[in-house]
Design an enzyme around this catalytic site. Structure first.
Site, PDB file in Angstrom:
ATOM      1  N   GLU A  68     -23.927   9.666   2.607  1.00 33.76           N
ATOM      2  CA  GLU A  68     -24.973   9.085   1.414  1.00 33.76           C
ATOM      3  C   GLU A  68     -24.243   8.196   0.110  1.00 33.76           C
ATOM      4  OE1 GLU A  68     -26.341  12.110  -1.664  1.00 33.76           O
ATOM      5  OE2 GLU A  68     -28.278  11.046  -2.223  1.00 33.76           O
TER       6      GLU A  68
ATOM      7  N   LYS B 237     -14.261  -3.738   2.063  1.00 29.78           N
ATOM      8  CA  LYS B 237     -14.762  -2.884   2.451  1.00 29.78           C
ATOM      9  C   LYS B 237     -16.243  -3.039   2.030  1.00 29.78           C
ATOM     10  CE  LYS B 237     -11.532   0.175  -1.755  1.00 29.78           C
ATOM     11  NZ  LYS B 237     -11.737   0.192  -2.274  1.00 29.78           N
TER      12      LYS B 237
ATOM     13  N   SER C 133       0.821  -1.110  -0.459  1.00 31.29           N
ATOM     14  CA  SER C 133      -0.160   0.091  -0.386  1.00 31.29           C
ATOM     15  C   SER C 133       1.109   1.129   0.023  1.00 31.29           C
ATOM     16  CB  SER C 133      -0.977  -0.079   0.808  1.00 31.29           C
ATOM     17  OG  SER C 133      -1.174   1.549   1.192  1.00 31.29           O
TER      18      SER C 133
ATOM     19  N   SER D 120      -0.498   3.639   0.333  1.00 27.07           N
ATOM     20  CA  SER D 120      -1.081   5.193   1.461  1.00 27.07           C
ATOM     21  C   SER D 120      -0.625   5.408   2.669  1.00 27.07           C
ATOM     22  CB  SER D 120      -2.759   4.238   2.409  1.00 27.07           C
ATOM     23  OG  SER D 120      -3.507   4.179   0.883  1.00 27.07           O
TER      24      SER D 120
ATOM     25  N   THR E 216     -18.896 -10.848 -16.459  1.00 30.62           N
ATOM     26  CA  THR E 216     -20.596 -11.512 -15.716  1.00 30.62           C
ATOM     27  C   THR E 216     -21.385 -10.337 -15.166  1.00 30.62           C
ATOM     28  OG1 THR E 216     -18.683 -12.902 -14.160  1.00 30.62           O
ATOM     29  CG2 THR E 216     -20.862 -13.107 -13.294  1.00 30.62           C
TER      30      THR E 216
HETATM   31  P1  NDP Z   1     -12.982  -6.900  -7.411  1.00 29.10           P
HETATM   32  O1  NDP Z   1     -12.529  -8.042  -6.599  1.00 29.10           O
HETATM   33  O2  NDP Z   1     -14.541  -6.372  -6.396  1.00 29.10           O
HETATM   34  O3  NDP Z   1     -13.726  -6.648  -8.427  1.00 29.10           O
HETATM   35  C1  NDP Z   1     -13.280  -7.438  -9.720  1.00 29.10           C
HETATM   36  C2  NDP Z   1     -13.979  -7.349 -11.199  1.00 29.10           C
HETATM   37  O4  NDP Z   1     -12.727  -7.725 -12.299  1.00 29.10           O
HETATM   38  C3  NDP Z   1     -14.600  -7.892 -11.513  1.00 29.10           C
HETATM   39  O5  NDP Z   1     -16.178  -7.201 -12.060  1.00 29.10           O
HETATM   40  C4  NDP Z   1     -14.854  -8.681 -12.051  1.00 29.10           C
HETATM   41  O6  NDP Z   1     -15.678  -9.968 -12.845  1.00 29.10           O
HETATM   42  C5  NDP Z   1     -13.413  -8.711 -13.056  1.00 29.10           C
HETATM   43  N1  NDP Z   1     -12.387  -9.032 -13.922  1.00 29.10           N
HETATM   44  C6  NDP Z   1     -11.732  -9.809 -12.443  1.00 29.10           C
HETATM   45  N2  NDP Z   1     -10.764 -10.086 -13.640  1.00 29.10           N
HETATM   46  C7  NDP Z   1     -10.840 -10.549 -14.888  1.00 29.10           C
HETATM   47  C8  NDP Z   1     -10.922 -10.522 -16.624  1.00 29.10           C
HETATM   48  N3  NDP Z   1      -9.554 -10.822 -16.429  1.00 29.10           N
HETATM   49  N4  NDP Z   1     -11.447 -10.221 -17.562  1.00 29.10           N
HETATM   50  C9  NDP Z   1     -12.370  -9.107 -17.288  1.00 29.10           C
HETATM   51  N5  NDP Z   1     -13.078  -8.445 -15.803  1.00 29.10           N
HETATM   52  C10 NDP Z   1     -12.309  -8.980 -14.972  1.00 29.10           C
HETATM   53  O7  NDP Z   1     -11.753  -5.667  -7.298  1.00 29.10           O
HETATM   54  P2  NDP Z   1     -12.022  -3.858  -7.153  1.00 29.10           P
HETATM   55  O8  NDP Z   1     -13.142  -3.999  -7.791  1.00 29.10           O
HETATM   56  O9  NDP Z   1     -12.155  -3.709  -5.821  1.00 29.10           O
HETATM   57  O10 NDP Z   1     -10.205  -3.600  -8.190  1.00 29.10           O
HETATM   58  C11 NDP Z   1     -10.681  -3.282  -9.016  1.00 29.10           C
HETATM   59  C12 NDP Z   1      -9.287  -2.613  -9.345  1.00 29.10           C
HETATM   60  O11 NDP Z   1      -9.299  -1.913  -9.622  1.00 29.10           O
HETATM   61  C13 NDP Z   1      -7.922  -3.335  -8.793  1.00 29.10           C
HETATM   62  O12 NDP Z   1      -7.526  -3.449 -10.332  1.00 29.10           O
HETATM   63  C14 NDP Z   1      -7.521  -2.404  -7.731  1.00 29.10           C
HETATM   64  O13 NDP Z   1      -6.090  -2.146  -7.567  1.00 29.10           O
HETATM   65  C15 NDP Z   1      -8.369  -1.407  -8.963  1.00 29.10           C
HETATM   66  N6  NDP Z   1      -8.937  -0.003  -7.737  1.00 29.10           N
HETATM   67  C16 NDP Z   1      -8.011   1.322  -7.524  1.00 29.10           C
HETATM   68  C17 NDP Z   1      -8.520   2.236  -6.900  1.00 29.10           C
HETATM   69  C18 NDP Z   1      -7.088   3.676  -6.854  1.00 29.10           C
HETATM   70  O14 NDP Z   1      -7.333   4.518  -6.232  1.00 29.10           O
HETATM   71  N7  NDP Z   1      -6.979   3.464  -8.189  1.00 29.10           N
HETATM   72  C19 NDP Z   1      -9.042   2.126  -5.804  1.00 29.10           C
HETATM   73  C20 NDP Z   1     -10.041   0.912  -5.676  1.00 29.10           C
HETATM   74  C21 NDP Z   1      -9.587  -0.058  -6.890  1.00 29.10           C
HETATM   75  P3  NDP Z   1     -16.582 -10.543 -12.829  1.00 29.10           P
HETATM   76  O15 NDP Z   1     -17.779 -10.252 -11.477  1.00 29.10           O
HETATM   77  O16 NDP Z   1     -17.080 -11.423 -13.850  1.00 29.10           O
HETATM   78  O17 NDP Z   1     -15.942 -11.640 -11.971  1.00 29.10           O
END
Ligand code: NDP
Length: 272
Positions: free
Chosen positions: A78, A66, A15, A17, A153
């Site tokens: 909100e 989260k 991290s 942060s 999905t």
């Molecule tokens: P989650 O695990 O909650 O969600 C993952 C998502 O990615 C799902 O929609 C999943 O689809 C999809 N996914 C995973 N692998 C693939 C693939 N090979 N092809 C297509 N879709 C895929 O993760 P988060 O939402 O928490 O995080 C997502 C990204 O955002 C991460 O890389 C994280 O580091 C980044 N992030 C960056 C932040 C920033 O401040 N810059 C803040 C928060 C997050 P499915 O539903 O089909 O499994």
């Protein structure tokens, strides 16, 4: 004793942060300490309670906690309540306030740092996980012409469409569902880039004047950003600005003072 804050997650060693908040604290002359806190996957609540009982004032919450942080909060802003996900906790007397600053961070990075207005634009949001959920309302509050949610999905994208379609025009589907459409801003909120993967996107999805944004960040552009550039997107950006901007929003919630983000973004870019 200095006020104590931390980022909690699993894993957490990577991290940025602690670096970001140390820079904010120095810049604004705040006496505070900010650490990284590793919680066992089944031990979020006791780890938070322990931190709080030792006088901790607030936490940033990252993967995979989260949703648990949302349930753990006694009061919600909100934006956290609608997103049903919390990335910032503030402890005050008996109250545990849950907020979600991810969306505000993304919007500020796109509009202020990158100079791309969101209003009246066609936006494609890729992914339907925690990060996507947190940014939908703040994006819709900027009045885009359309927000389409694409996910591998598709039923998860559909569920988000149902949750948010009273706040603006929202559509959903799998990636190929959007074949033949073009978007001004394409945001990759999937975790595909973490594994150096590229979701299968239809040809022609990037408007030639548009922005491609990957929430993931690193030394090199991600495969998604390279693909967007080859496909004609005019501007590309990774998520480092969002990371710093969401941290600045949390810092403001805790300390009631807005730090300067530009020098911190520059500092991070130089060390990543
Ligand atoms: P989650 O695990 O909650 O969600 C993952 C998502 O990615 C799902 O929609 C999943 O689809 C999809 N996914 C995973 N692998 C693939 C693939 N090979 N092809 C297509 N879709 C895929 O993760 P988060 O939402 O928490 O995080 C997502 C990204 O955002 C991460 O890389 C994280 O580091 C980044 N992030 C960056 C932040 C920033 O401040 N810059 C803040 C928060 C997050 P499915 O539903 O089909 O499994």
């Amino acid at each position: 004793m200095n006020d104590s804050y931390a980022v909690i997650g699993n894993p957490i060693a990577h991290s940025k942060s602690p670096l970001i908040h140390a820079a904010f604290a120095q810049q604004t002359n705040q006496s505070m300490h900010y650490a990284a806190l590793l919680a066992p996957l089944d031990g979020f609540q006791p780890t938070v309670e322990n931190f709080r009982s030792q006088g901790g004032k607030g936490l940033n919450v990252t993967v995979p906690f989260k949703l648990e942080a949302y349930r753990f909060s006694t009061h919600l802003t909100e934006r956290a309540s609608i997103a049903q996900a919390v990335n910032t906790l503030k402890f005050e007397r008996d109250e545990i306030l849950g907020d979600n600053t991810d969306g505000a961070g993304l919007v500020r990075d796109i509009e202020t740092n990158l100079g791309v207005p969101i209003d009246n634009k066609r936006i494609l949001l890729m992914g339907a996980g925690g990060a996507a959920r947190g940014v939908i309302l703040p994006l819709l509050q900027k009045k885009p012409a359309l927000l389409s949610i694409a996910n591998r999905t598709p039923h998860k994208a559909e569920a988000l469409q149902k949750l948010f379609d009273t706040y603006g025009k929202v559509t959903s589907g799998d990636f190929m569902h959007f074949s033949g459409e073009t978007f001004d801003i394409v945001i990759n909120a999937t975790s595909a880039s973490l594994h150096d993967e590229l979701p299968e996107l239809p040809i022609g999805i990037f408007a030639q004047t548009g922005l491609a944004y990957d929430m993931m960040y690193g030394r090199e552009p991600t495969r998604f950003l390279k693909f967007a550039q080859q496909s004609g997107a005019r501007k590309i950006a990774d998520g480092i600005g969002m990371l710093v901007e969401q941290a600045a929003e949390s810092f403001y919630l805790w300390r009631n003072i807005k730090p300067e983000t530009k020098p911190v973004i520059a500092m991070l870019k130089s060390i990543i």
